[in-house]
Design an enzyme around this catalytic site. Structure first.
Site, mmCIF file in Angstrom:
data_model
loop_
_atom_site.group_PDB
_atom_site.id
_atom_site.type_symbol
_atom_site.label_atom_id
_atom_site.label_comp_id
_atom_site.label_asym_id
_atom_site.label_seq_id
_atom_site.Cartn_x
_atom_site.Cartn_y
_atom_site.Cartn_z
ATOM 1 N N LYS A 1 0.823 -1.216 0.000
ATOM 2 C CA LYS A 1 0.000 0.000 0.000
ATOM 3 C C LYS A 1 0.858 1.268 0.000
ATOM 4 C CE LYS A 1 -4.062 -1.987 2.314
ATOM 5 N NZ LYS A 1 -4.872 -1.907 3.561
ATOM 6 N N PHE B 1 -15.460 4.027 6.585
ATOM 7 C CA PHE B 1 -14.105 4.376 6.131
ATOM 8 C C PHE B 1 -13.906 4.165 4.629
ATOM 9 C CE2 PHE B 1 -13.891 -0.021 7.832
ATOM 10 C CZ PHE B 1 -13.416 -0.708 6.710
ATOM 11 N N ARG C 1 -1.802 -14.196 5.455
ATOM 12 C CA ARG C 1 -2.546 -13.387 6.438
ATOM 13 C C ARG C 1 -1.801 -13.387 7.782
ATOM 14 N NH1 ARG C 1 -6.830 -9.975 4.966
ATOM 15 N NH2 ARG C 1 -7.340 -10.038 7.172
ATOM 16 N N ARG D 1 2.647 -5.973 9.375
ATOM 17 C CA ARG D 1 1.919 -4.769 9.810
ATOM 18 C C ARG D 1 2.450 -4.227 11.136
ATOM 19 N NH1 ARG D 1 -4.159 -6.602 7.945
ATOM 20 N NH2 ARG D 1 -4.227 -5.410 5.992
ATOM 21 N N HIS E 1 -2.104 -5.318 1.810
ATOM 22 C CA HIS E 1 -3.371 -6.047 1.658
ATOM 23 C C HIS E 1 -3.005 -7.492 1.365
ATOM 24 C CE1 HIS E 1 -7.264 -7.365 0.095
ATOM 25 N NE2 HIS E 1 -6.554 -7.995 -0.825
ATOM 26 N N GLU F 1 -9.558 -11.156 -6.891
ATOM 27 C CA GLU F 1 -8.626 -10.024 -6.775
ATOM 28 C C GLU F 1 -7.493 -10.129 -7.789
ATOM 29 O OE1 GLU F 1 -9.436 -9.436 -1.978
ATOM 30 O OE2 GLU F 1 -7.468 -10.092 -2.660
#
Ligand code: IDP
Ligand code: MG
Length: 146
Positions: free
Chosen positions: A10, A58, A86, A103, A116, A127
């Site tokens: 991102k 959001f 994940r 993260r 992501h 996706e």
């Protein structure tokens, strides 16, 4: 089960030149890189990718953010790829993500959380199709095994 997953680096991580480090972590964990590109998402693409969040408070902020700078999209494959990636990525809120996760190490806040990753094999297929043409995905491991 052999699975595919889509990862995005991102804007917050792109701005800190972390694309290589993030992809390297996932490769080092044994996932196979099958597709890679840098692109600047437009709003239509972002709204499609985040369609399940359309009604969240959001949503507009998320679309503004993900379209604010170029990103890197990466396709991966491997045994249980969705769950493994994940886990490597960590919880949505970097402050709540486990130590050693992407993260936790790189995320800035719940929106600017660096990455992501697909949350199910079904969503991974959808996706990947948003970001890559079929001839841009190199899944030799799959076709050999099939
Ligand atoms: P995930 O990325 O861990 O799957 P989701 O709940 O699917 O988390 O949310 C998608 C993305 O929307 C998050 O990665 C984050 O960038 C953003 N987001 C999620 N919850 C919030 C929030 O409460 N405030 C702002 N942005 C959020
Ligand atoms: Mg999600």
């Amino acid at each position: 089960m052999m699975e595919k997953s889509l990862v995005l680096v991102k804007p917050d991580a792109m701005e800190r030149e972390l694309a290589g480090a993030i992809i390297a972590r996932i490769q080092a964990a044994g996932l196979k890189l099958t597709a890679l590109k840098m692109l600047h998402m437009d709003r239509a693409m972002a709204e499609r990718h985040y369609a399940v969040h359309r009604d969240k408070p959001f949503f507009k902020s998320l679309v503004d953010y993900i379209t604010s700078a170029p990103i890197v999209a990466a396709g991966f494959e491997g045994e249980d790829a969705v769950e493994r990636i994940r886990k490597l990525m960590g919880a949505t809120d970097p402050a709540k993500a486990a130590p050693g996760t992407i993260r936790r190490d790189y995320g800035l806040d719940v929106q600017r959380n660096s990455t992501h990753a697909s949350d199910s094999p079904e969503n991974a297929e959808k996706e990947i199709a948003i970001f890559f043409r079929k001839d841009e995905v190199f899944s030799q491991a799959f076709t050999k095994g099939a």
